[in-house]
Design an enzyme around this catalytic site. Structure first.
Site, PDB file in Angstrom:
ATOM      1  CB  VAL A 115      -0.944   0.044   1.211  1.00 20.22           C
ATOM      2  CG1 VAL A 115      -1.916   1.224   1.157  1.00 20.22           C
ATOM      3  CG2 VAL A 115      -1.937  -1.333   1.173  1.00 20.22           C
ATOM      4  CE  LYS A 116       4.259   5.067  -5.052  1.00 17.00           C
ATOM      5  NZ  LYS A 116       4.459   5.265  -6.556  1.00 17.00           N
TER       6      LYS A 116
END
Length: 217
Positions: free
Chosen positions: A86-87
């Site tokens: 997850v960025k």
């Protein structure tokens, strides 16, 4: 140093993967839009298609900027595939969310990092990766690679486990310099990766070898 490709183009991902040196993929909303991928369901499916090609870390970016929204988006992204990372943007709510993700076993990539102080916060929150944007730093008349070196020194001195992911790579020389100063990962366009292959003496040498071989036939 690991090689990630920074794109949402499936053909380019396949080409990089076929080289046998690809270790992952990074994407962002701009790269998705460039490929004409619109709508939540289409974006989620595209991430799954990427994961099915590389079987390696794939950074998928949230677009929310509040803690609850980031966490909710991140949970949906992480559910797509075990390789999803997850960025999360380098903002106050992003750091809080990274800590939550870390505590709940979800890998993260802290993006839009432009200073060593930001990198320290990301590592303290437990980010899997931190992404300094060296090309954009260069555009501001600072040395992006020098930031990679500074973060590398700090992380080694402090024993942080967060991996330094050099982003906003503009050319093959960026890749080489990042490798020199201790980047754990380099994410870049396919053109920069292929640029590492090029050298005029290689071309001249191969041409000579082929000419000599033809003369021996």
């Amino acid at each position: 140093m690991k090689f990630f490709i920074d794109t949402a183009n499936l053909d380019q991902i396949r080409e990089a993967n076929d080289l046998g040196i690809l270790d992952g993929v990074t994407t962002n909303p701009s790269l998705m839009a460039k490929e004409g991928i619109k709508g939540t369901e289409a974006i989620l499916k595209h991430y799954k298609d990427i994961c099915d090609i590389v079987h390696a870390p794939v950074s998928a970016e949230v677009i929310s900027t509040d803690f609850a929204g980031i966490v909710e988006e991140g949970k949906k992204l992480a559910a797509i595939d075990p390789n999803i990372v997850v960025k999360v943007p380098m903002i106050k709510e992003g750091i809080k969310a990274i800590k939550w993700f870390t505590d709940n076993g979800i890998k993260t990539n802290c993006t839009l990092v432009f200073s060593a102080g930001q990198a320290i916060l990301a590592a303290k929150a437990g980010a899997t990766y931190v992404s300094p944007f060296i090309g954009r730093i260069d555009d501001s008349s600072w040395d992006g690679v020098e930031l990679i070196a500074q973060i590398s020194h700090i992380y080694r001195a402090q024993g942080f486990e967060t991996q330094i992911l050099a982003a906003s790579i503009r050319n093959a020389l960026h890749i080489v310099r990042c490798a020199e100063v201790g980047a754990d990962v380099c994410t870049c366009p396919l053109s920069s990766i292929l640029g590492l292959l090029k050298h005029p003496l290689t071309d001249l040498g191969l041409a000579q070898f082929l000419a000599d071989a033809k003369g021996m036939a």
